[in-house]
Design a protein around this motif. Structure first.
Motif, mmCIF file in Angstrom:
data_model
loop_
_atom_site.group_PDB
_atom_site.id
_atom_site.type_symbol
_atom_site.label_atom_id
_atom_site.label_comp_id
_atom_site.label_asym_id
_atom_site.label_seq_id
_atom_site.Cartn_x
_atom_site.Cartn_y
_atom_site.Cartn_z
ATOM 1 N N LEU A 205 1.061 -1.167 -0.204
ATOM 2 C CA LEU A 205 -0.098 0.007 -0.290
ATOM 3 C C LEU A 205 0.742 1.589 -0.414
ATOM 4 O O LEU A 205 0.838 2.355 -1.194
ATOM 5 C CB LEU A 205 -0.978 0.078 0.938
ATOM 6 C CG LEU A 205 -2.087 -0.896 1.051
ATOM 7 C CD1 LEU A 205 -2.802 -0.927 2.727
ATOM 8 C CD2 LEU A 205 -3.339 -0.310 -0.007
ATOM 9 N N GLY A 206 2.086 1.366 0.340
ATOM 10 C CA GLY A 206 2.819 2.892 0.666
ATOM 11 C C GLY A 206 3.353 2.813 -0.314
ATOM 12 O O GLY A 206 3.414 3.650 -0.992
ATOM 13 N N ILE A 207 3.925 1.507 -1.249
ATOM 14 C CA ILE A 207 4.455 1.915 -2.109
ATOM 15 C C ILE A 207 3.325 2.317 -3.229
ATOM 16 O O ILE A 207 3.535 3.554 -3.924
ATOM 17 C CB ILE A 207 5.433 0.179 -2.921
ATOM 18 C CG1 ILE A 207 6.241 -0.207 -2.036
ATOM 19 C CG2 ILE A 207 6.030 0.412 -4.674
ATOM 20 C CD1 ILE A 207 6.952 -1.086 -1.669
ATOM 21 N N HIS A 208 1.766 1.462 -3.376
ATOM 22 C CA HIS A 208 1.419 2.250 -4.267
ATOM 23 C C HIS A 208 1.598 3.515 -4.213
ATOM 24 O O HIS A 208 1.173 4.754 -5.377
ATOM 25 C CB HIS A 208 -0.345 0.759 -4.335
ATOM 26 C CG HIS A 208 -1.448 1.896 -4.795
ATOM 27 N ND1 HIS A 208 -1.348 1.968 -6.177
ATOM 28 C CD2 HIS A 208 -2.573 2.779 -4.808
ATOM 29 C CE1 HIS A 208 -2.268 2.182 -6.931
ATOM 30 N NE2 HIS A 208 -2.764 3.061 -5.697
ATOM 31 N N PHE A 209 0.541 4.298 -3.206
ATOM 32 C CA PHE A 209 0.163 5.443 -2.892
ATOM 33 C C PHE A 209 1.407 6.519 -2.826
ATOM 34 O O PHE A 209 2.010 7.621 -3.637
ATOM 35 C CB PHE A 209 0.095 5.953 -1.237
ATOM 36 C CG PHE A 209 -0.989 5.390 -1.388
ATOM 37 C CD1 PHE A 209 -2.498 5.632 -2.314
ATOM 38 C CD2 PHE A 209 -2.278 4.078 -0.830
ATOM 39 C CE1 PHE A 209 -3.741 5.190 -2.480
ATOM 40 C CE2 PHE A 209 -3.028 3.654 -0.559
ATOM 41 C CZ PHE A 209 -4.274 3.513 -1.717
#
Length: 53
Positions: free
Chosen positions: A45-49
């Motif tokens: 999630l952190g990478i995506h956002f």
């Protein structure tokens, strides 16, 4: 970017993080596999956002 592509990208990063967490925790037992999957999903999630910025 289209909304469908964004959701697909999100699912890719979450799944990739979960698989990496499972693989990293597998030598240490099932509890560590589950913890690794959870941390990997959070990292996905952190990478995506982070990449959306």
């Amino acid at each position: 970017m289209r909304k469908g592509a964004s959701v697909r990208n999100l699912l890719f990063w979450v799944a990739a993080g979960a698989l990496a967490g499972l693989a990293a925790g597998s030598p240490f037992g099932s509890d560590y596999m589950l913890a690794g999957a959870g941390l990997g999903m959070a990292g996905g999630l952190g990478i995506h956002f982070g990449l959306r910025r």
